[in-house]
Design a protein around this motif. Structure first.
Motif, PDB file in Angstrom:
ATOM      1  N   LYS A   1     -10.330  -6.716  -0.090  1.00 28.30           N
ATOM      2  CA  LYS A   1      -9.583  -7.976  -0.121  1.00 28.30           C
ATOM      3  C   LYS A   1      -8.660  -7.939  -1.329  1.00 28.30           C
ATOM      4  CE  LYS A   1     -10.250 -13.001   0.045  1.00 28.30           C
ATOM      5  NZ  LYS A   1     -11.274 -14.087   0.009  1.00 28.30           N
ATOM      6  N   ILE A   2      -7.387  -8.143  -1.102  1.00 29.47           N
ATOM      7  CA  ILE A   2      -6.405  -8.032  -2.186  1.00 29.47           C
ATOM      8  C   ILE A   2      -5.562  -9.292  -2.290  1.00 29.47           C
ATOM      9  CG2 ILE A   2      -6.260  -5.504  -2.056  1.00 29.47           C
ATOM     10  CD1 ILE A   2      -3.658  -5.847  -0.438  1.00 29.47           C
ATOM     11  N   GLU A   3      -5.049  -9.533  -3.480  1.00 31.07           N
ATOM     12  CA  GLU A   3      -4.076 -10.592  -3.724  1.00 31.07           C
ATOM     13  C   GLU A   3      -2.752  -9.929  -4.086  1.00 31.07           C
ATOM     14  OE1 GLU A   3      -4.260 -13.842  -3.370  1.00 31.07           O
ATOM     15  OE2 GLU A   3      -6.351 -13.790  -2.735  1.00 31.07           O
ATOM     16  N   VAL A   4      -1.762 -10.123  -3.243  1.00 33.29           N
ATOM     17  CA  VAL A   4      -0.422  -9.592  -3.501  1.00 33.29           C
ATOM     18  C   VAL A   4       0.350 -10.653  -4.269  1.00 33.29           C
ATOM     19  CG1 VAL A   4       1.708  -8.743  -2.466  1.00 33.29           C
ATOM     20  CG2 VAL A   4      -0.502  -8.184  -1.424  1.00 33.29           C
ATOM     21  N   VAL A   5       0.761 -10.338  -5.477  1.00 33.94           N
ATOM     22  CA  VAL A   5       1.465 -11.315  -6.316  1.00 33.94           C
ATOM     23  C   VAL A   5       2.967 -11.074  -6.329  1.00 33.94           C
ATOM     24  CG1 VAL A   5      -0.542 -11.724  -7.771  1.00 33.94           C
ATOM     25  CG2 VAL A   5       1.080  -9.928  -8.403  1.00 33.94           C
ATOM     26  N   GLU A   6       3.389  -9.946  -5.789  1.00 30.53           N
ATOM     27  CA  GLU A   6       4.812  -9.626  -5.680  1.00 30.53           C
ATOM     28  C   GLU A   6       4.996  -8.833  -4.393  1.00 30.53           C
ATOM     29  OE1 GLU A   6       8.060  -6.790  -7.963  1.00 30.53           O
ATOM     30  OE2 GLU A   6       6.460  -7.743  -9.139  1.00 30.53           O
ATOM     31  N   ALA A   7       5.849  -9.327  -3.504  1.00 29.96           N
ATOM     32  CA  ALA A   7       6.013  -8.708  -2.185  1.00 29.96           C
ATOM     33  C   ALA A   7       6.364  -7.225  -2.337  1.00 29.96           C
ATOM     34  CB  ALA A   7       7.093  -9.432  -1.397  1.00 29.96           C
ATOM     35  N   THR A   8       5.801  -6.401  -1.455  1.00 30.76           N
ATOM     36  CA  THR A   8       5.987  -4.960  -1.530  1.00 30.76           C
ATOM     37  C   THR A   8       5.708  -4.351  -0.166  1.00 30.76           C
ATOM     38  OG1 THR A   8       5.265  -2.926  -2.646  1.00 30.76           O
ATOM     39  CG2 THR A   8       3.599  -4.598  -2.242  1.00 30.76           C
ATOM     40  N   SER A   9       6.158  -3.128   0.035  1.00 32.86           N
ATOM     41  CA  SER A   9       5.809  -2.412   1.265  1.00 32.86           C
ATOM     42  C   SER A   9       4.876  -1.241   0.986  1.00 32.86           C
ATOM     43  CB  SER A   9       7.085  -1.887   1.942  1.00 32.86           C
ATOM     44  OG  SER A   9       7.766  -0.991   1.074  1.00 32.86           O
ATOM     45  N   GLU A  10       4.472  -1.078  -0.312  1.00 36.15           N
ATOM     46  CA  GLU A  10       3.615   0.033  -0.696  1.00 36.15           C
ATOM     47  C   GLU A  10       2.413  -0.472  -1.492  1.00 36.15           C
ATOM     48  OE1 GLU A  10       7.094   3.484  -1.110  1.00 36.15           O
ATOM     49  OE2 GLU A  10       5.878   2.917  -2.852  1.00 36.15           O
ATOM     50  N   VAL A  11       1.304   0.171  -1.251  1.00 36.56           N
ATOM     51  CA  VAL A  11       0.084  -0.118  -2.003  1.00 36.56           C
ATOM     52  C   VAL A  11      -0.389   1.182  -2.640  1.00 36.56           C
ATOM     53  CG1 VAL A  11      -2.300  -0.925  -1.920  1.00 36.56           C
ATOM     54  CG2 VAL A  11      -0.571  -1.964  -0.422  1.00 36.56           C
ATOM     55  N   MET A  12      -0.423   1.206  -3.959  1.00 31.37           N
ATOM     56  CA  MET A  12      -0.912   2.395  -4.667  1.00 31.37           C
ATOM     57  C   MET A  12      -2.280   2.105  -5.260  1.00 31.37           C
ATOM     58  SD  MET A  12       0.654   4.530  -7.932  1.00 31.37           S
ATOM     59  CE  MET A  12       2.102   5.108  -7.048  1.00 31.37           C
ATOM     60  N   LEU A  13      -3.223   3.019  -5.018  1.00 31.81           N
ATOM     61  CA  LEU A  13      -4.560   2.910  -5.578  1.00 31.81           C
ATOM     62  C   LEU A  13      -5.071   4.301  -5.940  1.00 31.81           C
ATOM     63  CD1 LEU A  13      -6.979   1.944  -2.623  1.00 31.81           C
ATOM     64  CD2 LEU A  13      -4.714   2.899  -2.319  1.00 31.81           C
ATOM     65  N   ASN A  14      -6.201   4.359  -6.616  1.00 29.75           N
ATOM     66  CA  ASN A  14      -6.741   5.652  -7.060  1.00 29.75           C
ATOM     67  C   ASN A  14      -7.601   6.290  -5.984  1.00 29.75           C
ATOM     68  OD1 ASN A  14      -6.997   4.002 -10.072  1.00 29.75           O
ATOM     69  ND2 ASN A  14      -5.875   5.931  -9.956  1.00 29.75           N
ATOM     70  N   ALA A  15      -7.458   7.599  -5.833  1.00 29.01           N
ATOM     71  CA  ALA A  15      -8.305   8.388  -4.947  1.00 29.01           C
ATOM     72  C   ALA A  15      -8.171   9.842  -5.350  1.00 29.01           C
ATOM     73  CB  ALA A  15      -7.910   8.210  -3.488  1.00 29.01           C
ATOM     74  N   THR A  16      -9.297  10.546  -5.429  1.00 24.65           N
ATOM     75  CA  THR A  16      -9.263  11.981  -5.691  1.00 24.65           C
ATOM     76  C   THR A  16     -10.414  12.648  -4.960  1.00 24.65           C
ATOM     77  OG1 THR A  16      -9.092  13.672  -7.410  1.00 24.65           O
ATOM     78  CG2 THR A  16     -10.655  11.903  -7.813  1.00 24.65           C
ATOM     79  N   GLU A  17     -10.153  13.816  -4.409  1.00 24.22           N
ATOM     80  CA  GLU A  17     -11.099  14.564  -3.589  1.00 24.22           C
ATOM     81  C   GLU A  17     -11.608  13.725  -2.419  1.00 24.22           C
ATOM     82  OE1 GLU A  17     -14.064  16.503  -5.969  1.00 24.22           O
ATOM     83  OE2 GLU A  17     -12.624  17.991  -6.670  1.00 24.22           O
ATOM     84  N   LEU A  18     -10.790  12.781  -1.988  1.00 20.52           N
ATOM     85  CA  LEU A  18     -11.044  12.014  -0.768  1.00 20.52           C
ATOM     86  C   LEU A  18      -9.951  12.331   0.237  1.00 20.52           C
ATOM     87  CD1 LEU A  18     -11.873   8.440  -2.196  1.00 20.52           C
ATOM     88  CD2 LEU A  18     -13.492  10.262  -1.584  1.00 20.52           C
ATOM     89  N   THR A  19     -10.305  12.388   1.485  1.00 25.65           N
ATOM     90  CA  THR A  19      -9.315  12.524   2.555  1.00 25.65           C
ATOM     91  C   THR A  19      -9.226  11.188   3.285  1.00 25.65           C
ATOM     92  OG1 THR A  19      -9.833  14.870   2.848  1.00 25.65           O
ATOM     93  CG2 THR A  19      -8.665  13.768   4.639  1.00 25.65           C
ATOM     94  N   LEU A  20      -8.089  10.522   3.148  1.00 26.27           N
ATOM     95  CA  LEU A  20      -7.893   9.226   3.791  1.00 26.27           C
ATOM     96  C   LEU A  20      -7.357   9.458   5.195  1.00 26.27           C
ATOM     97  CD1 LEU A  20      -8.203   8.498   0.792  1.00 26.27           C
ATOM     98  CD2 LEU A  20      -6.427   6.764   1.098  1.00 26.27           C
ATOM     99  N   HIS A  21      -8.102   8.989   6.200  1.00 25.12           N
ATOM    100  CA  HIS A  21      -7.734   9.246   7.591  1.00 25.12           C
ATOM    101  C   HIS A  21      -6.899   8.122   8.193  1.00 25.12           C
ATOM    102  CE1 HIS A  21     -10.429  12.653   7.553  1.00 25.12           C
ATOM    103  NE2 HIS A  21     -11.421  11.883   7.144  1.00 25.12           N
ATOM    104  N   ARG A  22      -7.191   6.903   7.793  1.00 21.90           N
ATOM    105  CA  ARG A  22      -6.481   5.771   8.384  1.00 21.90           C
ATOM    106  C   ARG A  22      -6.509   4.603   7.411  1.00 21.90           C
ATOM    107  NH1 ARG A  22      -8.382   2.350  13.657  1.00 21.90           N
ATOM    108  NH2 ARG A  22     -10.115   1.966  12.210  1.00 21.90           N
ATOM    109  N   ALA A  23      -5.394   3.892   7.324  1.00 22.31           N
ATOM    110  CA  ALA A  23      -5.314   2.698   6.485  1.00 22.31           C
ATOM    111  C   ALA A  23      -4.596   1.601   7.240  1.00 22.31           C
ATOM    112  CB  ALA A  23      -4.582   3.006   5.177  1.00 22.31           C
ATOM    113  N   LEU A  24      -5.242   0.456   7.366  1.00 18.00           N
ATOM    114  CA  LEU A  24      -4.685  -0.687   8.090  1.00 18.00           C
ATOM    115  C   LEU A  24      -4.564  -1.873   7.148  1.00 18.00           C
ATOM    116  CD1 LEU A  24      -6.754  -0.606  11.422  1.00 18.00           C
ATOM    117  CD2 LEU A  24      -4.470   0.356  11.018  1.00 18.00           C
TER     118      LEU A  24
END
Length: 851
Positions: free
Chosen positions: A42-65
Motif C-alpha cells: 500500500k503506497i501513498e503517491v504524493v507527486e504524480a508519476t509514471s514510475e515507481v522505484m524501489l530496492n531489490a537485489t538478487e530477486l527476479t520480479l516476474h509481474r508488477a500490477l
C-alpha cells in the motif's frame, strides 16, 4: 556527495508479504536455495508519476500490477540494487496498491533469507532465518529499504507442517495447504523500518515466561531450549528494568529470542519482537559454556533488548546516525549489567572494547562517530560507532547526572516514538532535562575524528592542594597527530582516595586545575571520559601508588602507558614497570589487561631467542596469579576469578608454559577416551583447555581432536572443537585446518571463524589461503563481512610483503566507495611494522635489566 536514496515522491505504508520456500529445501539430501514471493504494498503517491522505484537485489520480479490492473515494465539496476516499475500512464496522487510476484535466492552467508545448517544425532538439519541489517531486506522482498521509510508489515509463509515458524508478531491464523505444508500468517507489526523484519522456519522448540503484559520466549533447535533458561530469566528481569527506565512500556505483545546454530559477522540482531542470536551468544550449553560465556550472554541480551527502544521504537533517520542505535545500546548493556551483576564490574570490562576503538581512532583512517554515508554499504558497524559511541554516552550521562539523563531519554522516547531522528534530537532533550549545555562537548566528540590527549605539564603543591597545568592536543600514532584539533573535554582529577573529583573543561590552551589533597593526582578519575593522559609530571608517584588506585584508575594508567609507549611518545618501560607493580591480589579485570598486552608484545616477535626471553618474563608475571587460581573452581572464588582462569590457561599456553600445556594435553587425552569422559574437562575450563592442548599439538593429538570434532553431533560443541583445531602453532597442521575450514565437516559459517583463528598465529598463511580461495570464502560471508574479512587476516602479520599485497588487494578487489573502511587495515599493519622495529629493541633492553 548526495545520498544514494530512493525518490521521495512515494511512501509505503503497509506490506502484505507471502513467502514460499522451495518444498525440497528441508529435505536432507537436497539443498534448494530458492523461494517464491508475492507482496502487496500500500503506497501513498504524493507527486504524480509514471514510475515507481524501489530496492531489490538478487530477486527476479516476474509481474508488477498497480491497483490490480495496470501492468508495469520492470527495469532493474544491479549496481544501485533497485527495480523501477514503468507504467503506461501517470499514477495520480493518492493511495494505491502495488502487487509484485517474484522469486529469490536463499543465501549461505548471513544475509537476506539464509540457511543455518547443523548436525544432530539423526543427521544434518537446516534452519531458514533472515538477517536484514543494514540493507538486505531487499533480498527478501521488493521494498523501500531505508530506515526512514517506515511502514507496517503482515507476513505469511508456506511452511512444512512439522516446523515451527517465527516472525515479529504472534501467529494470527494457520491453515492446511495441499502439499503437506501449512499457511501461517502473522499479525500486523507496528510501524517500523524494513531492516527489523524477521522470519524463521525450522525444527524448533520454545520455552516461555511472562513479564507484565509481554510473553517472552526462548526459541532454539529441538532439544536445546532449556539451555536458554538463564537467558530467558535474564530477559524477564531486563524487560521490567527497561520498561521503567525508558518510561515507555515495550509495545509488542511478545518478545522472542531465537538461537540459530552457526555464526555470522555479528552476534545478534534486534529484529522487533523476534531478536536473532547465534546460539553461542544466547544458550549456555552445560558441557561447553564457561563463566565468560554466561556473562557474555547477559551482556548481549541487554544490548539487543535496549534496541527495542533505541533503534526500533525510535530509529536513526539514515545510516550516518547509526551510532544512535549502537552507541546507546552498547552503553545500556553495561548500565543494565551493572544494575543486576555489579560484581562483574562490566564498566571495567568494557574498557577492553574501548581500547580497540581508541586504537582505530588513533590513525588517519578513522572517522567521526557521525559521518556522511552515501550508500548503505558504507554504514560503519565498527568499534567507533559502538564503543566510542558508548563512551560518549557515558561521558554525557556523567556530566549531566544520571537522573537528568534518564529524564531526557524518556522525553526523547515519548516525542519520537515510531519516528526517525538525528543526533541533535537527543542532545535537545538532554539539555532541556538537565539545564546544562552539552552540545559543544557532544558535537566535538561525535563530529570530530580522533582522541584528545591531555598533557600534564606540571604539578605544584600548595596550601589549597595541588595545582596542575594541563594542555590538550591530538593523540595519534601517525602523521594525524600533527593535525590541529581541539575538543571541549571534561577533565576529572582527584588525589588518591578523594571522594569527589574536580571537574574542569579543557579546550586547547594551557589550563590550570586546583585539586584538593596531595600528590599523586590521577586524571580521568573513574575512566568516564574519552581521552588519553600523558604525565610529563607526577607519573612516577602514580606508579609507586598503583596499589592504592581504584581498579578503573589502575586500568586507565596501564592502557594509557601501553598506548602512548606503543606510539613511541614515551618509553615502553613505563608500561613494563607497571606490570611489576601488579600482585596476585590485583583486580582480576586489571590482570586481563596485562595478559592481553603481554600477548600483543609476544605476537610482534619472530620465533627465536629474543621471543623466548620475553616469554620467560611474561610467564613469570602470570604464573604466580595462576598458582593462586589453579585449574579447578573454588567455592569461595568470584565469577571474575573464574573468567580470569580461562584467560590464564590460554595465555600461558601461548607463552609456552610447559606445565600448562602438558596438563591441558593430559586432560584432553582423558576426555577424548574412548569413550569421551566429560568429567575430566568440566565446562568451566573445557574450551580454554582444548585450545591450550591444541596449541602445541602433534599429528596424533591433532588427529584425535579432528576425529572428535567430526563425530560430535552437538552443534555448540562441534564449533568449539573445530575452532580449537585452528589454534595450532604447527604450520603444517595450521594449513590442514585451513583446508578443513572450507570442507563439509564444519558448518558453513564456522569455516571463516576457523580461518580467522589460524590467522592469529599464522597470519601470512591464512592471508594467502584466503586470496587463493576467495570465491568459496565469500559465499559464506555477508556483504559487510566481505569488505573486511580478508584484509583483517593481516592483523598479526610481521611481513612488509603482505603489506604490499594488502594494498594491491584493496585497489583491485574492493569497490571504490568501500575502500575507506578497508584501508584501515593498511594503516594497522603499517603501524604494526613500525612498532616491531621501534619497540622490540626497547623491550629487549629492558629485559636485560629485569631478569
Amino acid at each position: 556527495m548526495e545520498r544514494n536514496q530512493l525518490p521521495s515522491n512515494i511512501h509505503p505504508t503497509h506490506y502484505d508479504i507471502y513467502i514460499r520456500p522451495d518444498p525440497g529445501f528441508f529435505v536432507q539430501s537436497d539443498l534448494r536455495l530458492r523461494f517464491e514471493g508475492a507482496v502487496q504494498i500500500k503506497i501513498e503517491v504524493v507527486e504524480a508519476t509514471s514510475e515507481v522505484m524501489l530496492n531489490a537485489t538478487e530477486l527476479t520480479l516476474h509481474r508488477a500490477l498497480l491497483d490490480g490492473e495496470d501492468s508495469a515494465a520492470i527495469v532493474t539496476n544491479d549496481v544501485d540494487q533497485t527495480a523501477t516499475l514503468v507504467f503506461g500512464q501517470t499514477i495520480p496522487v493518492g493511495t494505491h496498491v502495488l502487487s509484485i510476484d517474484y522469486t529469490g535466492k536463499i543465501a549461505l552467508g548471513a544475509q537476506g533469507l539464509f540457511v543455518s545448517e547443523y548436525d544432530t544425532p539423526t543427521g544434518r538439519k537446516r534452519l531458514l532465518v533472515t538477517q536484514f541489517e543494514a540493507g538486505d531486506a531487499r533480498r527478501f522482498v521488493p521494498c523501500w529499504d531505508e530506515p526512514a521509510r517506515k511502514a507496517t508489515f503482515t507476513v505469511a509463509v508456506a511452511a512444512p507442517s512439522n516446523k515451527l515458524t517465527v516472525s515479529n508478531m504472534p501467529i494470527e491464523t494457520v491453515s492446511t495447504l495441499d502439499d503437506d505444508r501449512q499457511y501461517v500468517r502473522f499479525r500486523k507489526t507496528p510501524r517500523m523500518s524494513t531492516y527489523l523484519l524477521f522470519l524463521c522456519i525450522g525444527d524448533l522448540e520454545r520455552i516461555s515466561t511472562v513479564s507484565g503484559a509481554t510473553v517472552i520466549s526462548l526459541v532454539a533447535k529441538a532439544g536445546s531450549a532449556e539451555d536458554g533458561r538463564f537467558a530467558l530469566d535474564s530477559a524477564a528481569r531486563l524487560l521490567e528494568f527497561y520498561n521503567d527506565y525508558f518510561g515507555v512500556p515495550y509495545p509488542l505483545p511478545k518478545l522472542d529470542m531465537i538461537a540459530a546454530p552457526g555464526a555470522g559477522g555479528f552476534s545478534a540482531m534486534e529484529n522487533w519482537g523476534a531478536i536473532l542470536y547465534f546460539e553461542d551468544q544466547l544458550l549456555l550449553n552445560p558441557e561447553w559454556s564457561t563463566e565468560s560465556n554466561r556473562q557474555r550472554v547477559f551482556v548481549v541480551i541487554a544490548h539487543e533488548m535496549a534496541h527495542q527502544w533505541f533503534g526500533n521504537l525510535v530509529t536513526m533517520e539514515w545510516w550516518d546516525n547509526l551510532w544512535l542505535n549502537e552507541g546507546f545500546a552498547s552503553w545500556m548493556e553495561s548500565k543494565a549489567t551493572d544494575q543486576f551483576h555489579p560484581d562483574w564490574m562490566n564498566w571495567l570490562q568494557s574498557e577492553f572494547d574501548l581500547q580497540r576503538a581508541m586504537r582505530q581512532d588513533a590513525k588517519h583512517t578513522t572517522h567521526p562517530v557521525v559521518q556522511p554515508v552515501v550508500s548503505v554499504e558504507q554504514a560503519a558497524f565498527d568499534d567507533i560507532t559502538y564503543r566510542k559511541g558508548r563512551a560518549v554516552i557515558r561521558m554525557i550521562e556523567n556530566f549531566v547526572g544520571p537522573e537528568a539523563f534518564r529524564s531526557g531519554v524518556q522525553a526523547y522516547m515519548k516525542r519520537y516514538g515510531y519516528k526517525n531522528t538525528v543526533t541533535d534530537n537527543l542532545w535537545d532533550e538532554l539539555e532541556k532535562a538537565s539545564g546544562k549545555k552539552i552540545k559543544q562537548i557532544a558535537a566535538d566528540f561525535t563530529t570530530k575524528p580522533g582522541i584528545p590527549l591531555i598533557l600534564v605539564e606540571s604539578e605544584t603543591t600548595g596550601t589549597g592542594g595541588v595545582e596542575i597545568c594541563v594542555r590538550e592536543r591530538r593523540f595519534a600514532v601517525d602523521d594525524s597527530a600533527d593535525e590541529p584539533a581541539t575538543w571541549t573535554v571534561p577533565v576529572y582529577a582527584s588525589a588518591i582516595g578523594a571522594r569527589d573529583p574536580v571537574l574542569t573543561l579543557v579546550h586547547g590552551d594551557q589550563t590550570k586545575l586546583l585539586v584538593p589533597g596531595a600528590v599523586p593526582i590521577k586524571l580521568n578519575s573513574g575512566q568516564t571520559v574519552y581521552y588519553r593522559v600523558k604525565y610529563d609530571s607526577g607519573y612516577s608517584e602514580l606508579v609507586n601508588a598503583l596499589d592504592r588506585l581504584a581498579p578503573a584508575d589502575q586500568l586507565g594508567l596501564l592502557n594509557d602507558a601501553w598506548a602512548i609507549g606503543e606510539a613511541g611518545a614515551v618509553t615502553i618501560s613505563n608500561y613494563l614497570d607497571l606490570t611489576l607493580k601488579l600482585t596476585p591480589s590485583t583486580d582480576r579485570v586489571v590482570w586481563r589487561q596485562a595478559i592481553e598486552t603481554l600477548l600483543a608484545i609476544d605476537s610482534l616477535y619472530d620465533p627465536g631467542a629474543r621471543r623466548n626471553a620475553f616469554r620467560a618474563f611474561a610467564r613469570s608475571c602470570l604464573q604466580a596469579v595462576f598458582a593462586g587460581i589453579g585449574w579447578g573452581r573454588k567455592t569461595t572464588e568470584t565469577d571474575n576469578e573464574t573468567v580470569l582462569r580461562e584467560f590464564l590457561i590460554t595465555g600461558l599456553a601461548q607463552l609456552d608454559d610447559l606445565d600448562v600445556k602438558l596438563e591441558a594435553q593430559r586432560r584432553f587425552a582423558a576426555y577424548a577416551g574412548p569413550p569421551v569422559d566429560p568429567s575430566t574437562l568440566p565446562a568451566a575450563i573445557r574450551r580454554p583447555a582444548l585450545v591450550a592442548a591444541a596449541i602445541s599439538a602433534d599429528t596424533n593429538l591433532y588427529g584425535r581432536l579432528y576425529d572428535l570434532a567430526k563425530s560430535t553431533t552437538d552443534s555448540f560443541g562441534k564449533d568449539q572443537l573445530f575452532l580449537a583445531l585452528a589454534s595450532t602453532e604447527d604450520a603444517a597442521l595450521a594449513q590442514r585446518s585451513l583446508d578443513i575450514a572450507l570442507g563439509d565437516d564444519p558448518a558453513k559459517t564456522t569455516g571463516p571463524k576457523m580461518i580467522q583463528r589460524v590467522a592469529v598465529t599464522h597470519a601470512d598463511l591464512a592471508w594467502h589461503f584466503a586470496l587463493t580461495n576467495l570465491p568459496k570464502i565469500n559465499e559464506r560471508l555477508d556483504e559487510l563481512q566481505q569488505l573486511s574479512f580478508v584484509p583483517s587476516l593481516t592483523a598479526a602479520s610481521r611481513s612488509p610483503q603482505v603489506l604490499e599485497e594488502l594494498q594491491r588487494y584493496i585497489t583491485e578487489k574492493v569497490r571504490p566507495n568501500s575502500r575507506k573502511s578497508a584501508e584501515r587495515y593498511v594503516a594497522d599493519l603499517t603501524f604494526r611494522l613500525q612498532v616491531i622495529g621501534r619497540l622490540l629493541p626497547a623491550v629487549d633492553t629492558w629485559l636485560t635489566t629485569h631478569r
